[in-house]
Design an enzyme around this catalytic site. Structure first.
Site, mmCIF file in Angstrom:
data_model
loop_
_atom_site.group_PDB
_atom_site.id
_atom_site.type_symbol
_atom_site.label_atom_id
_atom_site.label_comp_id
_atom_site.label_asym_id
_atom_site.label_seq_id
_atom_site.Cartn_x
_atom_site.Cartn_y
_atom_site.Cartn_z
ATOM 1 N N ASP A 97 0.871 -1.175 0.000
ATOM 2 C CA ASP A 97 0.000 0.000 0.000
ATOM 3 C C ASP A 97 0.907 1.224 0.000
ATOM 4 O O ASP A 97 1.788 1.354 0.860
ATOM 5 C CB ASP A 97 -0.893 -0.025 1.253
ATOM 6 C CG ASP A 97 -2.286 0.507 0.981
ATOM 7 O OD1 ASP A 97 -2.383 1.604 0.405
ATOM 8 O OD2 ASP A 97 -3.257 -0.170 1.354
ATOM 9 N N ASP A 198 -2.964 4.715 -2.315
ATOM 10 C CA ASP A 198 -3.980 5.321 -1.448
ATOM 11 C C ASP A 198 -4.336 6.744 -1.888
ATOM 12 O O ASP A 198 -3.442 7.560 -2.141
ATOM 13 C CB ASP A 198 -3.394 5.349 -0.027
ATOM 14 C CG ASP A 198 -4.399 5.663 1.050
ATOM 15 O OD1 ASP A 198 -5.311 4.854 1.255
ATOM 16 O OD2 ASP A 198 -4.259 6.717 1.696
ATOM 17 N N GLU A 240 -6.289 4.267 -5.880
ATOM 18 C CA GLU A 240 -7.584 4.421 -5.205
ATOM 19 C C GLU A 240 -8.108 5.809 -5.564
ATOM 20 O O GLU A 240 -7.564 6.822 -5.153
ATOM 21 C CB GLU A 240 -7.442 4.306 -3.688
ATOM 22 C CG GLU A 240 -8.802 4.330 -2.996
ATOM 23 C CD GLU A 240 -8.777 4.870 -1.575
ATOM 24 O OE1 GLU A 240 -9.739 4.611 -0.837
ATOM 25 O OE2 GLU A 240 -7.829 5.569 -1.195
ATOM 26 N N HIS A 313 -11.289 -2.811 2.897
ATOM 27 C CA HIS A 313 -11.260 -2.515 4.333
ATOM 28 C C HIS A 313 -12.012 -1.233 4.692
ATOM 29 O O HIS A 313 -12.060 -0.870 5.860
ATOM 30 C CB HIS A 313 -9.804 -2.402 4.777
ATOM 31 C CG HIS A 313 -9.124 -1.231 4.135
ATOM 32 N ND1 HIS A 313 -8.877 -1.184 2.774
ATOM 33 C CD2 HIS A 313 -8.705 -0.058 4.627
ATOM 34 C CE1 HIS A 313 -8.320 -0.020 2.477
ATOM 35 N NE2 HIS A 313 -8.194 0.683 3.579
HETATM 36 C C1 GLC Z 1 -7.876 5.428 1.994
HETATM 37 C C2 GLC Z 1 -7.804 4.166 2.796
HETATM 38 C C3 GLC Z 1 -8.469 4.400 4.117
HETATM 39 C C4 GLC Z 1 -7.717 5.492 4.823
HETATM 40 C C5 GLC Z 1 -7.603 6.750 3.976
HETATM 41 C C6 GLC Z 1 -6.545 7.675 4.512
HETATM 42 O O1 GLC Z 1 -9.175 5.765 1.666
HETATM 43 O O2 GLC Z 1 -8.358 3.105 2.094
HETATM 44 O O3 GLC Z 1 -8.521 3.242 4.905
HETATM 45 O O4 GLC Z 1 -8.366 5.808 6.028
HETATM 46 O O5 GLC Z 1 -7.228 6.462 2.658
HETATM 47 O O6 GLC Z 1 -5.274 7.132 4.310
#
Ligand code: GLC
Ligand code: CA
Length: 529
Positions: A97, A198, A240, A313
């Site tokens: 990640d 992320d 993401e 998650h």
């Molecule tokens: C992304 C992750 C999440 C996290 C956020 C901040 O959305 O998937 O779990 O809280 O980023 O890093």
């Protein structure tokens, strides 16, 4: 895009909740190592590990204090290298990640940056003077409150799009970009195969906007990372990115641009809840669910590549939102066939392959997630306690963060100690119980992945939606004249098999025995013509 990248089935592991090897109640890397045979039997060929770097765990590892280390509670760097080697020996690639929109406030860079306005690390983060004694703008943080935190010592605000313990990095500083590229190379040189990136579309900020969103330099910065690190290693990257259109996605993933390999699209995961409010339930528009998936198949047909996902998650369990708990096996397997029969990289989240539903959290004290706890307190005056608990039980990220249920023993065989979060589980839905039953959701996933990985039509064939009405959807996959049909009943009532399905088909996989010309509730068939 390389062929192996298109043929990837990614299994997401949330290290904290997967398997605890030493009884401290926290999942760890030796625990993951002990489950490699399980992963191999499932038929996946890549693992994405949610963050396993040192972290104060304000946001369960998404607040990183050292980009090049392994969290002591998860093991050592040697344990990590052993896991990497073992996965590779088993034909499984490893993605880490990449959390580079922000660090932890306990990262050495931020600790230095907050010492003084002229500290060499000051400009690694985003600082602003107060405006009329207030925050520089009205941006809100994702976990509640202002996105700006006042730092007493130096008299300025710093930006944090998430918690105040997650200060945003200043990507406009070339030194920051170089540090990140070097860090990426460090892991890729070690043998890591790629990254899930992320909130990657947030790294460049547009300070003229009313709310944080994509900034003007996103593509330039991604291309720079590609040139300096990702590209030369042939790394696989999955960004993401929430709220994108296919056209915006292609700007990040088109081959010719040299940015990311692909990005998640989550548009279908916005259904069944009220807009961006993940705690408010509404009816799922099932027709729209299929139409959205089809729209992305078409949108990324010639360039970029679809990513097929329905859990992670941050999401409650798909079965609880899109399935039907009166038909847990049928609806869980139908959703799997519907999604993974499409063209794209498949991503499955730990426990999804067991058809898990949301667990029960009896009280607020049972939750661990910062987002859930903050949201509860923000809404505390608007609802009674029972309503609040129902809302949390519907939308909380902790729904998917409870321990992986391995067997029927105490704490589902996850730990011999006290788990860090409630280990509520259904004894009929454990790995041991489902392995012993060939008619389980687990076995369906095993067969589905095996089928997919060995069928060029399902892997690479063109997609066409033939029908999507009255609860029945049919789509077609075709490669060089070879055709597969995926037929699903996304409803709790039977219906006639659509007449567009020819009579002389062979079922490659189905979730009911004996075909016939009636589709039963949540029936799914993958047919060869
Ligand atoms: C992304 C992750 C999440 C996290 C956020 C901040 O959305 O998937 O779990 O809280 O980023 O890093
Ligand atoms: Ca442990």
């Amino acid at each position: 895009m390389q062929t192996w990248q298109k043929e990837t089935v990614i299994y997401q592991i949330y290290p904290k909740s997967f398997c605890d090897s030493n009884g401290d109640g926290i999942g760890d890397i030796p625990g993951i190592l002990s489950k490699v045979p399980y992963l191999k039997a499932l038929g996946i060929n890549a693992v994405w590990l949610s963050p396993c770097y040192p972290s104060p765990n304000d946001d369960n590892g998404y607040d990183i204090s050292d980009y090049r280390g392994i969290a002591p509670e998860y093991g050592t760097l040697d344990d990590f290298k052993t896991l990497l080697d073992t996965l590779h020996q088993n034909g499984i690639r490893l993605l880490l990640d990449l959390v580079v929109n922000h660090t932890s406030d306990e990262h050495a860079w931020f600790e230095a940056a907050r010492q003084s306005r002229d500290n060499p690390y000051r400009d690694y983060y985003i600082w602003r003077d107060p405006v009329d004694g207030h925050e520089p703008n009205g941006w809100r943080a994702a976990f509640g409150g202002s996105a700006w935190e006042f730092d007493e010592k130096t008299g300025q605000y710093y930006l944090h799009l998430f918690s105040r313990k997650q200060p945003d990095l200043n990507w406009d500083n070339p030194k920051v970009r170089q540090e990140i590229a070097d860090m990426i190379n460090y892991w890729l040189d070690m043998g890591v195969d790629g990254f899930r990136c992320d909130v990657i579309n947030s790294i460049s900020k547009d300070f003229t906007a009313d709310a944080p969103g994509m900034g003007p330099h996103l593509h330039e910065y991604l291309h720079e990372l590609h040139v300096k690190a990702l590209g030369p290693h042939g790394a696989l990257t999955v960004g993401e990115t929430w709220g994108m259109t296919p056209a915006q996605t292609l700007l990040m993933t088109s081959e010719a641009r040299g940015e990311l390999t692909m990005t998640f699209q989550f548009e279908h995961l916005m259904l069944g809840r009220v807009g961006w409010d993940k705690f408010r339930r509404c009816d799922v528009d099932r027709k729209a669910f299929v139409d959205i998936l089809a729209k992305w198949e078409y949108g990324l047909k010639d360039d970029g590549y679809p990513v097929l996902v329905m859990e992670n998650h941050d999401q409650p369990r798909a079965l609880s939102r899109f399935g039907d708990d009166r038909y847990p096996f049928e609806s869980a397997t139908m959703l799997a066939a519907l999604l993974y029969g499409m063209r794209g990289v498949a991503v499955v989240y730990e426990g999804q392959e067991l058809g898990l539903a949301n667990p029960t959290f009896p009280t607020l004290a049972d939750y661990r997630d910062i987002e859930t706890i903050n949201a509860y307190h923000e809404m505390e005056n608007d609802y009674d306690e029972q309503t609040l608990l129902e809302m949390m039980n519907f939308g909380s990220r902790d729904n998917s963060r409870v321990p992986m249920p391995w067997d029927g023993s105490a704490h589902a065989g996850f730990t011999t100690g006290t788990p860090w979060i409630v280990a509520d589980f259904d004894p009929t839905k454990t790995v041991a119980a489902e392995e012993a039953d060939e008619n389980s959701v687990l076995w369906f996933y095993r067969k589905l992945f095996r089928l997919r990985q060995n069928d060029p039509v399902l892997l690479h064939g063109d997609f066409e939606l033939l029908q999507n009405e009255d609860g029945t959807a049919v789509y077609r996959r075709e490669k060089d004249g070879d055709v597969r049909l995926v037929v699903v009943r996304f409803a709790d009532t039977p219906a006639p098999l659509p007449t567009i399905v020819p009579a002389n088909t062979e079922a490659l996989l189905a979730n009911y025995p004996n075909g016939g010309d009636t589709l039963r509730p949540y029936e799914a068939r993958i047919l060869k013509i």
